[in-house]
Scaffold this motif. Structure first.
Motif, PDB file in Angstrom:
ATOM      1  N   GLY A 263       0.804  -1.209   0.000  1.00  0.00           N
ATOM      2  CA  GLY A 263       0.000   0.000   0.000  1.00  0.00           C
ATOM      3  C   GLY A 263       0.839   1.263   0.000  1.00  0.00           C
ATOM      4  N   GLU A 264       0.812   1.987   1.119  1.00  0.00           N
ATOM      5  CA  GLU A 264       1.478   3.283   1.205  1.00  0.00           C
ATOM      6  C   GLU A 264       2.964   3.185   1.508  1.00  0.00           C
ATOM      7  OE1 GLU A 264      -0.096   6.445   0.649  1.00  0.00           O
ATOM      8  OE2 GLU A 264      -1.366   4.925  -0.291  1.00  0.00           O
ATOM      9  N   GLU A 265       3.423   2.042   1.981  1.00  0.00           N
ATOM     10  CA  GLU A 265       4.816   1.928   2.416  1.00  0.00           C
ATOM     11  C   GLU A 265       5.731   1.564   1.251  1.00  0.00           C
ATOM     12  OE1 GLU A 265       6.118   0.737   6.336  1.00  0.00           O
ATOM     13  OE2 GLU A 265       4.127  -0.093   6.668  1.00  0.00           O
ATOM     14  N   ILE A 266       5.880   2.493   0.313  1.00  0.00           N
ATOM     15  CA  ILE A 266       6.811   2.348  -0.801  1.00  0.00           C
ATOM     16  C   ILE A 266       7.663   3.608  -0.890  1.00  0.00           C
ATOM     17  CG2 ILE A 266       7.117   1.993  -3.272  1.00  0.00           C
ATOM     18  CD1 ILE A 266       4.494   0.569  -3.394  1.00  0.00           C
ATOM     19  N   LEU A 267       8.971   3.430  -0.841  1.00  0.00           N
ATOM     20  CA  LEU A 267       9.918   4.527  -0.953  1.00  0.00           C
ATOM     21  C   LEU A 267      10.790   4.314  -2.186  1.00  0.00           C
ATOM     22  CD1 LEU A 267      11.173   4.560   2.753  1.00  0.00           C
ATOM     23  CD2 LEU A 267       9.344   5.956   1.780  1.00  0.00           C
ATOM     24  N   VAL A 268      11.346   5.398  -2.719  1.00  0.00           N
ATOM     25  CA  VAL A 268      12.317   5.281  -3.798  1.00  0.00           C
ATOM     26  C   VAL A 268      13.416   6.302  -3.562  1.00  0.00           C
ATOM     27  CG1 VAL A 268      11.113   6.898  -5.335  1.00  0.00           C
ATOM     28  CG2 VAL A 268      12.650   5.161  -6.295  1.00  0.00           C
ATOM     29  N   THR A 269      14.638   5.928  -3.910  1.00  0.00           N
ATOM     30  CA  THR A 269      15.770   6.829  -3.769  1.00  0.00           C
ATOM     31  C   THR A 269      16.781   6.541  -4.864  1.00  0.00           C
ATOM     32  OG1 THR A 269      17.415   7.658  -2.181  1.00  0.00           O
ATOM     33  CG2 THR A 269      17.049   5.287  -2.232  1.00  0.00           C
ATOM     34  N   ASN A 270      17.661   7.478  -5.112  1.00  0.00           N
ATOM     35  CA  ASN A 270      18.778   7.247  -6.019  1.00  0.00           C
ATOM     36  C   ASN A 270      19.902   6.551  -5.249  1.00  0.00           C
ATOM     37  OD1 ASN A 270      17.567   8.693  -8.193  1.00  0.00           O
ATOM     38  ND2 ASN A 270      18.271  10.630  -7.302  1.00  0.00           N
ATOM     39  N   ALA A 271      20.438   5.479  -5.789  1.00  0.00           N
ATOM     40  CA  ALA A 271      21.621   4.857  -5.184  1.00  0.00           C
ATOM     41  C   ALA A 271      22.798   5.805  -5.360  1.00  0.00           C
ATOM     42  CB  ALA A 271      21.920   3.518  -5.844  1.00  0.00           C
ATOM     43  N   THR A 272      23.463   6.118  -4.271  1.00  0.00           N
ATOM     44  CA  THR A 272      24.573   7.062  -4.331  1.00  0.00           C
ATOM     45  C   THR A 272      25.782   6.519  -3.588  1.00  0.00           C
ATOM     46  OG1 THR A 272      23.571   8.203  -2.446  1.00  0.00           O
ATOM     47  CG2 THR A 272      23.195   9.151  -4.609  1.00  0.00           C
ATOM     48  N   GLU A 273      26.915   7.129  -3.825  1.00  0.00           N
ATOM     49  CA  GLU A 273      28.155   6.700  -3.188  1.00  0.00           C
ATOM     50  C   GLU A 273      29.084   7.892  -3.028  1.00  0.00           C
ATOM     51  OE1 GLU A 273      29.643   3.810  -5.939  1.00  0.00           O
ATOM     52  OE2 GLU A 273      30.244   5.328  -7.403  1.00  0.00           O
ATOM     53  N   ILE A 274      30.001   7.783  -2.064  1.00  0.00           N
ATOM     54  CA  ILE A 274      31.075   8.760  -1.891  1.00  0.00           C
ATOM     55  C   ILE A 274      32.289   8.242  -2.667  1.00  0.00           C
ATOM     56  CG2 ILE A 274      32.618   9.898  -0.267  1.00  0.00           C
ATOM     57  CD1 ILE A 274      29.812  10.808   0.134  1.00  0.00           C
ATOM     58  N   PRO A 275      32.869   9.022  -3.555  1.00  0.00           N
ATOM     59  CA  PRO A 275      34.036   8.535  -4.308  1.00  0.00           C
ATOM     60  C   PRO A 275      35.171   8.128  -3.378  1.00  0.00           C
ATOM     61  CG  PRO A 275      33.210  10.598  -5.231  1.00  0.00           C
ATOM     62  CD  PRO A 275      32.491  10.398  -3.941  1.00  0.00           C
ATOM     63  N   THR A 276      35.865   7.075  -3.751  1.00  0.00           N
ATOM     64  CA  THR A 276      37.019   6.655  -2.957  1.00  0.00           C
ATOM     65  C   THR A 276      38.092   7.744  -2.983  1.00  0.00           C
ATOM     66  OG1 THR A 276      37.967   5.520  -4.874  1.00  0.00           O
ATOM     67  CG2 THR A 276      36.586   4.211  -3.404  1.00  0.00           C
ATOM     68  N   GLY A 277      38.850   7.811  -1.908  1.00  0.00           N
ATOM     69  CA  GLY A 277      39.894   8.813  -1.795  1.00  0.00           C
ATOM     70  C   GLY A 277      39.435  10.148  -1.253  1.00  0.00           C
ATOM     71  N   THR A 278      38.131  10.289  -1.004  1.00  0.00           N
ATOM     72  CA  THR A 278      37.606  11.541  -0.456  1.00  0.00           C
ATOM     73  C   THR A 278      38.109  11.740   0.978  1.00  0.00           C
ATOM     74  OG1 THR A 278      35.630  11.454  -1.829  1.00  0.00           O
ATOM     75  CG2 THR A 278      35.471  12.728   0.193  1.00  0.00           C
ATOM     76  N   PRO A 279      38.510  12.949   1.365  1.00  0.00           N
ATOM     77  CA  PRO A 279      39.026  13.175   2.730  1.00  0.00           C
ATOM     78  C   PRO A 279      37.993  12.863   3.802  1.00  0.00           C
ATOM     79  CG  PRO A 279      39.542  15.042   1.303  1.00  0.00           C
ATOM     80  CD  PRO A 279      38.604  14.167   0.532  1.00  0.00           C
ATOM     81  N   TRP A 280      38.478  12.310   4.903  1.00  0.00           N
ATOM     82  CA  TRP A 280      37.631  12.013   6.059  1.00  0.00           C
ATOM     83  C   TRP A 280      37.932  12.952   7.232  1.00  0.00           C
ATOM     84  CZ3 TRP A 280      38.244   6.002   6.942  1.00  0.00           C
ATOM     85  CH2 TRP A 280      37.748   5.309   5.827  1.00  0.00           C
ATOM     86  N   ARG A 281      39.025  13.668   7.164  1.00  0.00           N
ATOM     87  CA  ARG A 281      39.521  14.313   8.371  1.00  0.00           C
ATOM     88  C   ARG A 281      40.068  15.710   8.075  1.00  0.00           C
ATOM     89  NH1 ARG A 281      44.971  12.314  11.423  1.00  0.00           N
ATOM     90  NH2 ARG A 281      45.058  13.940  13.006  1.00  0.00           N
ATOM     91  N   SER A 282      39.844  16.615   9.018  1.00  0.00           N
ATOM     92  CA  SER A 282      40.452  17.940   8.991  1.00  0.00           C
ATOM     93  C   SER A 282      40.743  18.340  10.439  1.00  0.00           C
ATOM     94  CB  SER A 282      39.509  18.962   8.337  1.00  0.00           C
ATOM     95  OG  SER A 282      40.028  20.272   8.460  1.00  0.00           O
ATOM     96  N   GLU A 283      41.993  18.182  10.830  1.00  0.00           N
ATOM     97  CA  GLU A 283      42.441  18.526  12.177  1.00  0.00           C
ATOM     98  C   GLU A 283      41.594  17.824  13.246  1.00  0.00           C
ATOM     99  OE1 GLU A 283      42.916  22.760  12.571  1.00  0.00           O
ATOM    100  OE2 GLU A 283      43.659  22.955  10.521  1.00  0.00           O
ATOM    101  N   ARG A 284      40.681  18.553  13.902  1.00  0.00           N
ATOM    102  CA  ARG A 284      39.907  17.984  14.999  1.00  0.00           C
ATOM    103  C   ARG A 284      38.549  17.441  14.562  1.00  0.00           C
ATOM    104  NH1 ARG A 284      41.597  19.774  20.233  1.00  0.00           N
ATOM    105  NH2 ARG A 284      43.321  21.271  20.150  1.00  0.00           N
TER     106      ARG A 284
END
Length: 384
Positions: A263-284
């Motif tokens: 019934g009403e419980e249907i969702l849709v989204t675009n499958a997405t990803e973060i490119p490899t090598g993207t920074p995870w950290r900045s100082e603190r």
């Protein structure tokens, strides 16, 4: 004792808070949403590696009280013929069995457990900016309030404000598929037998798990152009159902009937990803979970990778001589494993064939798989 600000109270943020608290750190969670029920309808699976991480946080009972276990996988082709039926994960251990549950339920349960353990969880705290200096890191919120700590963890998901404001990092990319999710108690399927059925259809990949109470949780992955933000926001459940049904009806499998009964419980989204090598950290500032390494959902490892992050980050902060060494060690341990998952999952979503299997007939495991039990074990030093 170091003071840690966790931005985001979802699965990654709440689990990180639980882990840091267990490691003896002073931690508080700041969640943008006014309550913990975001995205209640979508479901996910926590794999055995994720359940192992939860066990190290003494949080197994919180999750095994939700949803239903999955101990095997059945694979069908587009005609409904069974191609395989095999155990999955650590099916013999009730604490480590795969778990199928609603995303919102898992997030709410982990938040509640954090609060029960005395961790401050603040709702309605929408981050607008991050400022760092030699004295610490300060989070600025939309209501004009601030919070200052020694370290800020961005666990605010795919659209991370921390990533955008503190790291100026690359934003998520479309991974080549639309993903539909649904739930129905009216599907023409038998009550659950702890099995997830995967269907290799001609125009869509489909999966369904049925609870002992007869609720069918399903997903479908369909290749094509991404939907615009307007299309995602304005389409109705009926619109989404009609987008999907013609593709599923090309095959003679139960998939179309299951979706038609939803019934009403249907969702849709675009499958997405973060490119490899993207920074995870900045100082603190450090990103974890989907904020750092979101993958397309094809491998079903998003929640489990975030739970691994939580345990290993806490152990790094506990065992390293200083924060800089801890964050460096965390990235050394985590990046190869999670970026392998991004690559594999993205290849599946885009229909790219992986390299030929090894001589023994099995695809190479994720980096760190052999060491995972040791790395996650709470009492084991992170440097050994």
């Amino acid at each position: 004792m170091a003071r840690v600000l966790v931005i985001g109270g979802g699965i990654a943020g709440s689990a990180t808070a639980l882990a840091l608290h267990r490691a003896g750190l002073d931690v508080e969670v700041h969640e943008a949403h006014p309550d913990s029920a975001e995205d209640l309808g979508a479901f996910l699976t926590v794999a055995s590696n994720g359940m192992r991480a939860l066990a190290q946080l003494d949080a197994s009972a919180v999750v095994t009280a939700l949803g239903c276990p999955l101990t095997s996988m059945r694979v069908l082709d587009g005609t409904g013929m069974e191609l395989a039926h095999t155990p999955i994960g650590e099916a013999g251990d009730p604490l480590l069995q795969y778990r199928c549950l609603r995303r919102g339920d898992l997030s709410s349960a982990l938040q509640a457990e954090a609060a029960r353990r005395g961790i401050a969880v603040r709702h309605g705290a929408r981050l607008t900016g991050v400022r760092q200096d030699t004295g610490g890191v300060t989070a600025h919120f939309a209501d004009g309030s601030t919070a200052t700590g020694d370290l800020l963890i961005g666990a605010d998901g795919l659209g991370s404000t921390v990533r955008r404001t503190a790291l100026d990092a690359v934003q998520p990319l479309y991974a080549g598929q639309l993903v539909f999710y649904g739930c129905t108690d009216a599907a023409p399927v038998a009550d659950g037998d702890a099995c997830i059925t995967m269907i290799r259809g001609s125009s869509a990949a489909f999966g369904v798990a049925v609870s002992p109470e007869g609720e069918a949780y399903w997903f479908a992955r369909v290749s094509g152009d991404p939907l615009s933000a307007e299309q995602l926001a304005q389409s109705s459940p009926a619109d989404r159902r009609e987008m999907l049904l013609p593709l599923l009806r090309k095959d003679t499998t139960p998939a179309a009937d299951i979706v038609a009964a939803t019934g009403e419980e249907i969702l849709v989204t675009n499958a997405t990803e973060i490119p490899t090598g993207t920074p995870w950290r900045s100082e603190r500032v450090l990103l974890v979970g989907d904020a750092a390494h979101a993958a397309s959902p094809a491998t079903g490892q998003g929640a489990s990778m975030a739970l691994e992050d939580a345990v290993i980050l806490a152990k790094c902060l506990r065992d390293a001589p200083d924060t800089d060494s801890a964050l460096t060690r965390f990235e050394e341990l985590r990046r190869p494993r999670v970026e392998h998952n991004i690559t594999v999952s993205g290849n599946i979503s885009r229909g790219v064939h992986p390299p030929s299997p090894t001589a023994r007939g099995a695809a190479p495991s994720r980096p760190g798989e052999d060491d995972l039990v040791r790395l996650l074990k709470w009492d084991a030093d992170i440097w050994t």
